[in-house]
Enzyme design. Structure first.
Site, PDB file in Angstrom:
ATOM      1  N   TYR A  18       0.843  -1.197   0.000  1.00 31.30           N
ATOM      2  CA  TYR A  18       0.000   0.000   0.000  1.00 31.30           C
ATOM      3  C   TYR A  18       0.878   1.247   0.000  1.00 31.30           C
ATOM      4  CZ  TYR A  18      -3.214   3.581   1.666  1.00 31.30           C
ATOM      5  OH  TYR A  18      -3.939   4.734   1.801  1.00 31.30           O
ATOM      6  N   GLU A  40     -11.769   4.927   4.543  1.00 28.34           N
ATOM      7  CA  GLU A  40     -11.235   5.934   5.470  1.00 28.34           C
ATOM      8  C   GLU A  40     -12.265   6.222   6.566  1.00 28.34           C
ATOM      9  OE1 GLU A  40      -8.274   6.950   5.851  1.00 28.34           O
ATOM     10  OE2 GLU A  40      -7.288   6.673   3.923  1.00 28.34           O
ATOM     11  N   TRP A  48      -5.315   2.372  10.360  1.00 34.40           N
ATOM     12  CA  TRP A  48      -5.469   2.100   8.930  1.00 34.40           C
ATOM     13  C   TRP A  48      -5.059   0.659   8.635  1.00 34.40           C
ATOM     14  CZ3 TRP A  48      -8.145   2.979   4.996  1.00 34.40           C
ATOM     15  CH2 TRP A  48      -7.737   2.576   3.732  1.00 34.40           C
TER      16      TRP A  48
END
Length: 186
Positions: A18, A40, A48
């Site tokens: 990522y 999000e 995250w």
């Protein structure tokens, strides 16, 4: 050895991938923009990394982020989602994804798209910052502005801090550490 941002968990291959291929890279793919907005929001109050590890399950559970399908979810589908251990089973966050799909479809009905809407805030150009980990902000005046406008349009879980993380994730801003190999250095 490759120098990466200090926040990237090198022990998690998903996180490294990522960081290396998505975070801070300008995105104009409509489906991914919609997915990231919802992910999000799902992250609120969590890390995250938690959401990233559940991303594949989210895609499956939310019909590959097909907004038309999500906008039509009823009580049975909501119950199915709330029973799915592969996603964050928070009633407000699940409801927000449905509301966001409806708001997104209204945006499209107006002749726009997330791509056009979001990138207009930066005149189509990525903002490249030169922050260290210590001075990278959690929100900015621009994320405040986008957050307020999204909320007016009916989107949920779009507070300024969430939107700034979103802007980083979709590459509207490049906040890679200045020492990171991914920093644009423009």
């Amino acid at each position: 050895m490759t120098t990466r941002c200090s926040w990237a968990n090198m022990a998690n291959p998903r996180y490294v991938d990522y960081h290396d291929h998505e975070w801070g890279v300008p995105c104009h793919d409509e489906n991914r923009l919609f997915e990231m907005l919802n992910l999000e929001g799902a992250q609120a109050g969590l890390s995250w990394e938690t959401i990233l590890n559940k991303r594949a399950t989210y895609r499956e559970a939310f019909d590959d982020w097909d907004a038309e399908k999500i906008a039509a979810y009823g009580p049975d589908k909501v119950a199915e989602l709330l029973a799915n251990p592969g996603i964050v089973r928070n009633r407000l966050k699940v409801a927000a994804a449905i509301t966001n799909a409806q708001a997104y479809l209204r945006l499209r009905a107006e002749g726009s798209s997330l791509d056009q809407y979001l990138w207009a805030f930066v005149d189509g150009k990525q903002i490249v910052n030169r922050f260290t980990r210590e001075d990278r902000p959690a929100k900015t005046p621009l994320s405040d502005q986008i957050s307020k406008d999204l909320a007016k349009r009916g989107f949920k879980f779009v507070g300024s801090t969430i939107i700034y993380a979103y802007m980083q994730g979709i590459g509207m801003v490049d906040d890679h550490d200045v020492t990171c190999f991914r920093h644009s250095r423009k």
